[in-house]
Write an enzyme that holds these catalytic residues in place. Structure first.
Site, mmCIF file in Angstrom:
data_model
loop_
_atom_site.group_PDB
_atom_site.id
_atom_site.type_symbol
_atom_site.label_atom_id
_atom_site.label_comp_id
_atom_site.label_asym_id
_atom_site.label_seq_id
_atom_site.Cartn_x
_atom_site.Cartn_y
_atom_site.Cartn_z
ATOM 1 C CB SER A 213 12.026 -0.518 33.313
ATOM 2 O OG SER A 213 11.413 -1.607 32.285
ATOM 3 C CG ASN A 214 11.958 -6.173 32.609
ATOM 4 O OD1 ASN A 214 11.922 -5.874 31.840
ATOM 5 N ND2 ASN A 214 11.076 -6.004 34.004
ATOM 6 C CG PHE A 215 16.954 -5.482 29.138
ATOM 7 C CD1 PHE A 215 17.871 -3.808 28.654
ATOM 8 C CD2 PHE A 215 18.001 -5.752 29.670
ATOM 9 C CE1 PHE A 215 18.548 -3.362 29.018
ATOM 10 C CE2 PHE A 215 18.953 -4.911 30.746
ATOM 11 C CZ PHE A 215 19.101 -4.045 30.181
ATOM 12 C CB ALA A 281 10.131 -9.546 32.512
#
Ligand code: PMT
Length: 406
Positions: A213-215, A281
């Site tokens: 995943s991402n932040f 995102a």
């Protein structure tokens, strides 16, 4: 702006808490009534130590509510009814204690229960000593309240009740009324428009316990949803896994987890939208295979095969219909303008919002952002670093101006 036309007839709940700035609430109440609003004052028990309910009931023309029950009649004051009655709730002054209760849901007085029950926009004007204002607890609580879609009317800097000088003075009543007028005055540009917004990260499972995943926190996309709803739009918010509550207003929330789910949710709804804002995102890749059992560590190098996810923005751009406006984001570390322009062209977007993954207090997770808007005609508009709620207002202003020019 014309005083009487904008707040005329609006139902405003004015919450007053126990701080020295409570004396300013009398002037605030008077200004709101003068502007044509119907004002219902709720005071916390401590507020009565600073200003009397008689002053406020005289100025508002309504009995002030301070308790869950009116002592002499036993009548129950319904926080639910009040919350639904309100077109806006203004808490001024808001002490550190009330801010903390609002942020954590400690509903032990009429004001906080009404706050938790209302669907109306909430405006919070903090007032306290400078060290309390700067304390990480207060900063975090205000940040939480902002992330829930509340409007924080920042405290001003000046001499405080403690005779120290710093940030903590409640904003002047005239300025608070102006904030309300601006909110309601700009309210209708998107009335009747359908806006589809993606927000947050996507999560791509590797096995039952791990993922890619991402932040992304979802703050930017949720601020856009709040802003579009506040301007009258019918919003659909397709959100990846985030811990934010849905902002107030006409917002349908569709929760998704993976890029494939987000793709399906967006493409099923995009044709009906007048504006599509792609702020999520989205993970560009997912594992070719999701293991059904936990992948065991055996000491050897583990090779994962990743396959590309569909490009949701490009799919929406490809199927764009006449009169539709498509807004993308570009999160860059290097060559921002060049990369953002290329993305806008490749995905057939009408404008792209560039932000940086390197800048402090901007991009992922931060409460603030610094953006540059690039239009399809090549116009570049840079903006200062500011709270994401204000960034969202800048983006929506730009969208509205493009809609008028198309
Ligand atoms: O959520 P926050 O913590 O508040 O952070 C906000 C943010 C940094 C996530 C936001 O401001 C932002 O920049 N969102 C886009 C992040 C991104 O994925 O950018 P990108 O440059 O990789 O993608 C370009 C555009 O294509 C974006 O509009 C993206 O939503 C879209 N995209 C990308 C890949 C993909 N498979 N499908 C897409 O739709």
């Amino acid at each position: 702006m014309n005083y009487n036309s904008i707040l005329e007839g609006k139902h405003i709940v004015l919450g007053i808490t126990g701080g020295i700035a409570a004396y300013k609430s009398a002037a605030l109440c008077r200004l709101m009534v003068k502007a044509g609003a119907q004002v219902q004052v709720i005071m916390t028990p401590n507020a009565r130590e600073f200003i009397t309910p008689v002053t406020l009931s005289t100025l508002s023309g309504r009995p002030v509510i301070t308790e869950f029950f009116t002592a002499n009649t036993g009548q129950w004051n319904s926080h639910v009814d009040l919350g639904l009655w309100a077109d806006a709730m203004v808490i001024a002054p808001a002490t550190a204690s009330t801010i903390a209760k609002m942020a954590t849901g400690v509903a032990d007085n009429m004001l906080v229960t009404s706050y938790l029950s209302t669907r109306a926009p909430v405006f919070i004007a903090p007032a306290m000593d400078l060290d309390m204002m700067a304390h990480p607890t207060t900063v975090r609580n205000l940040s939480l309240l902002r992330s829930y879609g509340n409007h924080i009317i920042e405290a001003a800097t000046g001499e405080l009740a403690s005779h120290l000088t710093g940030k903590g003075r409640m904003e002047e009543p005239e300025r608070i009324v102006k904030v309300l007028e601006e909110y309601f005055g700009t309210g209708r540009e998107l009335a009747g428009k359908r806006v589809l917004i993606t927000a947050g990260p996507t999560v791509e499972k590797l096995d039952p316990v791990r993922y890619l995943s991402n932040f992304s926190s979802g703050k930017m996309g949720f601020a856009l949803a709040a802003q579009c709803a506040a301007r009258g739009a019918n919003v659909t918010l397709v959100a990846g896994p985030v811990s934010l509550s849905t902002p107030a207003g006409q917002i349908e929330r569709v929760n998704v987890t993976s890029a494939l789910e987000m793709h399906d949710a967006v493409t099923a709804r995009a044709a009906r939208a007048d504006v599509v804002i792609l702020c999520a995102a989205v993970a560009d890749y997912r594992a070719e295979q999701t293991a059904s059992s936990k992948i065991k560590r055996d000491g050897n190098v583990l090779t994962l095969t990743l396959v590309p996810n569909p490009d949701i923005a490009a799919a929406v751009g490809r199927d764009k219909r006449d009169g539709q406006l498509i807004v993308g984001f570009a999160l860059e570390t290097d060559n921002g303008l060049e990369n953002a322009r290329a993305k806008m062209v490749r995905k057939k977007l009408d404008m792209i919002v560039l932000n940086s993954a390197r800048e402090p207090n901007a991009g992922f997770q931060a409460d603030n952002n610094t953006i540059t808007i690039i239009d399809s005609d090549g116009t570049v508009t840079p903006y200062d670093n500011k709270p994401k709620t204000d960034v969202a207002a800048d983006i929506v202003d730009h969208i509205v101006s493009l809609m008028h020019n198309s």
